[in-house]
Design a protein around this motif. Structure first.
Motif: not given
Length: 284
Positions: A136, A138-140, A142-144, A161, A200
């Motif tokens: 998948g 990088p986690w950020w 989706g967050f961004h 951050y 993003y």
């Protein structure tokens, strides 16, 4: 010290650092950086190049625009900046969020871009990035990508951050305090965060632009792909089927933020690739 200017181009004001003289080199940074990402690299190129290092749209001292964070518009920003500076031929170097617009500019305008260097990013959904993405994104990412979420959560905690990205991007080494403080200032406040995360949120649009572009053209300018940790050679694998002249390098023991973590290693690749001799002979 570089000269700082503000130029009105493509409907926004772009803050740009200029240094040196000679053949032009345009440097496009990523997140969470400003033009100062390139400080050490600029110092190593200015003896024989005009180095142009803008704050991208929404970043640093450039306009915090409401829209235009897709790769196509960013490429138009870069082209308009070069035109405003009277530059008719340039090498382009992009990293992270600066890589897709650098790529599109070179693909669209091979008469303007004489050499291309791209680092530590993927070009949308082009084949070649599957191994990097097998667990998948990088986690950020989706967050961004969720509108209004990341800026709401992070407002007031920007320092911590940004520090995480600077540490992770240098394999824990971090960056010198004045530069770190400059990045923190640039990404503090809700509007600064909104602009950063807009990159993003525009990724699906950027991916479509890249797919359309490569469906109708090949990358004909001499190109160098540079990888480190974590992207490695994924970008080079994306480029290989569509580039006529590609050189690939991996920098060992180097984090994602190559210009800060291993600037001398990067300069060791850039200087010969960008040298006037290499461009006269076609040597890569």
């Amino acid at each position: 010290m570089p000269e700082l200017r503000s130029l009105s181009v493509n409907g926004i004001d772009i803050n740009v650092a200029l240094a040196g003289s000679g053949p032009a080199v345009l440097l496009l940074h990523g997140f969470p950086h400003t033009w100062e990402l390139w400080t050490n690299v600029m110092a190593g190129l200015t003896d024989d190049h005009l180095v142009i290092a803008p704050d991208l749209r929404g970043f640093g001292a450039s306009t915090r625009a409401q829209a235009g964070y897709d790769a196509g518009t960013l490429a138009e920003d870069a082209e308009a900046l070069l035109s405003a500076l009277g530059v008719t031929s340039t090498a382009v170097v992009g990293i992270d969020a600066g890589t897709p617009p650098a790529f599109l500019l070179a693909l669209r305008r091979p008469g303007l871009v004489r050499r291309l260097v791209v680092m530590e990013s993927l070009l949308g959904r082009l084949p070649g990035g599957e191994d990097f993405l097998k667990a998948g994104p990088p986690w950020w990412f989706g967050f961004h990508a969720v509108p209004n979420l990341a800026e709401t959560v992070l407002e007031g905690s920007e320092e911590q951050y940004v520090d995480w990205f600077l540490s992770a991007g240098t394999l824990g080494d971090g960056v010198r305090p004045p530069l770190r403080d400059a990045f923190v200032r640039a990404y503090t406040g809700r509007e600064a965060l909104r602009c950063a995360f807009s990159y993003y949120r525009a990724l699906p649009q950027s991916a479509e632009q890249i797919e359309r572009a490569v469906a109708g053209a090949r990358l004909t300018v001499p190109t160098m792909g540079v990888g480190a940790h974590p992207v490695g050679d994924a970008l080079q694998r994306q480029l290989r089927p569509i580039a006529d002249d590609l050189t690939g390098h991996l920098i060992e023991d180097c984090g994602h933020i190559i210009p800060l973590h291993r600037p001398q290693a990067l300069l060791g690749l850039l200087r010969p690739f960008l040298s006037p001799e290499a461009q006269r002979t076609g040597r890569t």
